[in-house]
Write a protein that holds these residues in place. Structure first.
Motif, short mmCIF file in Angstrom:
data_model
loop_
_atom_site.label_atom_id
_atom_site.label_comp_id
_atom_site.label_asym_id
_atom_site.label_seq_id
_atom_site.Cartn_x
_atom_site.Cartn_y
_atom_site.Cartn_z
N UNK A 1 0.84 -1.21 0.00
CA UNK A 1 0.00 0.00 0.00
C UNK A 1 0.86 1.25 0.00
N UNK A 2 1.93 1.24 0.80
CA UNK A 2 2.82 2.40 0.84
C UNK A 2 3.55 2.56 -0.49
N UNK A 3 3.95 1.44 -1.08
CA UNK A 3 4.63 1.49 -2.37
C UNK A 3 3.74 2.11 -3.42
N UNK A 4 2.47 1.71 -3.42
CA UNK A 4 1.53 2.22 -4.42
C UNK A 4 1.15 3.68 -4.17
N UNK A 5 1.44 4.20 -2.97
CA UNK A 5 1.16 5.60 -2.68
C UNK A 5 2.19 6.54 -3.31
N UNK A 6 3.30 5.96 -3.79
CA UNK A 6 4.35 6.75 -4.42
C UNK A 6 4.05 6.98 -5.90
N UNK A 7 4.64 8.01 -6.44
CA UNK A 7 4.54 8.23 -7.88
C UNK A 7 5.33 7.16 -8.62
N UNK A 8 5.08 7.05 -9.90
CA UNK A 8 5.80 6.04 -10.70
C UNK A 8 7.30 6.29 -10.66
N UNK A 9 7.70 7.56 -10.72
CA UNK A 9 9.13 7.89 -10.68
C UNK A 9 9.73 7.53 -9.32
N UNK A 10 8.98 7.75 -8.24
CA UNK A 10 9.46 7.41 -6.92
C UNK A 10 9.55 5.89 -6.73
N UNK A 11 8.60 5.17 -7.29
CA UNK A 11 8.66 3.71 -7.23
C UNK A 11 9.91 3.19 -7.92
N UNK A 12 10.21 3.76 -9.08
CA UNK A 12 11.42 3.35 -9.80
C UNK A 12 12.67 3.66 -8.97
#
Length: 329
Positions: free
Chosen positions: A243-254
């Protein structure tokens, strides 16, 4: 089912340590680790934080908590799944969430660090990631936990028969207890925090851990023999709540995953260095060191593989085969 008491205690701990997001940052994540600041996991998560700060310009920050300050590993798993904790490093207790991951803890399933890298960076790692994400936990990195060795106060351990009757402390893992009982030891679990005292007073004759713990926990003060068995490689899972991972933007996830790669590489560097330097240190402290007969231990381990895989079913067997297929020629 969530253990309400542990979850409540965890929430209190989070509150006591201070929640809230820094004004200048998009996200502040708390990462809980069982080891101290000298552990490979802690140092590797420090590297993760440094790299992530560079990649995101400080928009995503990690607050590190050592010595299980936010709860034990079992509590951390539950808390990440329910959103009370952002990140944690998890070792043996990962099987409480995905039992099939016991495959990575089978004795001698990994032949060396090259094999570990080929497996976890390949199809086996992809399968592990999918199983964990399905449980609400995303692996950011497979950190080096180290190859485990045996220390004891009775005799050098060259073959499994040398373990006959030795009182061995293990983590709270049914598989680990089964492994050492199959080798002939009298194995039972004990919390890690109580281990030094138990070795000092003779409640246990020996224990098994990567050598870095023999130094950091000063086991050399209460153990005579170090036997280099390399019987098991510990995968340390650096996890983030999905859930926390999905709260990040795509760039932040990368950026999170790139920082995970940096932390993983650094952990292997630290583990390799520990193998080379700490054994010499332990010798200097008076421990007697021997190389065990790995072929004898490997032969004694095959029935354990067969029994465990039969109990777990097809998914576990598939993971075993993927790991084996990654073994270097």
């Amino acid at each position: 089912m969530i253990n309400t008491w542990k979850t409540t205690c965890f929430a209190v701990a989070i509150s006591a340590l201070g929640a809230g997001t820094a004004m200048a940052q998009d996200a502040v994540f708390r990462a809980n680790m069982p080891g101290n600041e000298d552990s490979i996991a802690y140092k590797s998560v420090e590297r993760f934080d440094q790299t992530l700060n560079e990649l995101t310009g400080g928009a995503v920050d990690i607050k590190l908590f050592a010595n299980s300050a936010l709860g034990d590993q079992e509590s951390s798993l539950e808390a990440m799944q329910t959103g009370l904790l952002d990140m944690a490093t998890i070792e043996t207790p990962i099987t409480s969430v995905v039992p099939e991951l016991g495959a990575t803890a089978l004795p001698y399933i990994f032949s060396g660090r090259e094999h570990v890298a080929r497996a976890l960076d390949g199809e086996a790692g992809d399968k592990i990631e999918a199983m964990l994400v399905a449980k609400g936990l995303r692996p950011v990195a497979f950190l080096e936990g180290g190859f485990r060795q045996i220390t004891n106060n009775v005799r050098p351990i060259n073959t499994p028969s040398d373990l006959e009757g030795i009182k061995m402390r293990t983590p709270g893992s049914a598989l680990r207890i089964k492994i050492f009982n199959a080798y002939g030891a009298n194995a039972s679990p004990l919390p890690f925090s109580e281990l030094y005292s138990a070795l000092q007073t003779g409640v246990f004759d020996g224990q098994e851990n990567p050598v870095i713990w023999a130094k950091s926990q000063r086991f050399y003060e209460v153990q005579k023999y170090l036997s280099l068995t390399n019987h098991l490689y510990t995968v340390t899972y650096l996890l983030i709540s999905e859930d926390k991972f999905q709260s990040l933007s795509e760039e932040q996830q990368q950026a999170v995953m790139q920082a995970g790669d940096a932390a993983e590489a650094y952990s292997v560097e630290l583990g390799t260095q520990a193998d080379q330097e700490i054994v010499d240190f332990l010798k200097e402290q008076g421990m007697q060191v021997n190389e065990a007969d790995v072929a004898a231990f490997t032969a004694a381990s095959q029935p354990i593989w067969d029994e465990w895989a039969g109990e777990q079913g097809a998914v576990a067997q598939e993971l075993i085969e993927l790991i084996k297929a990654a073994r270097p020629e």
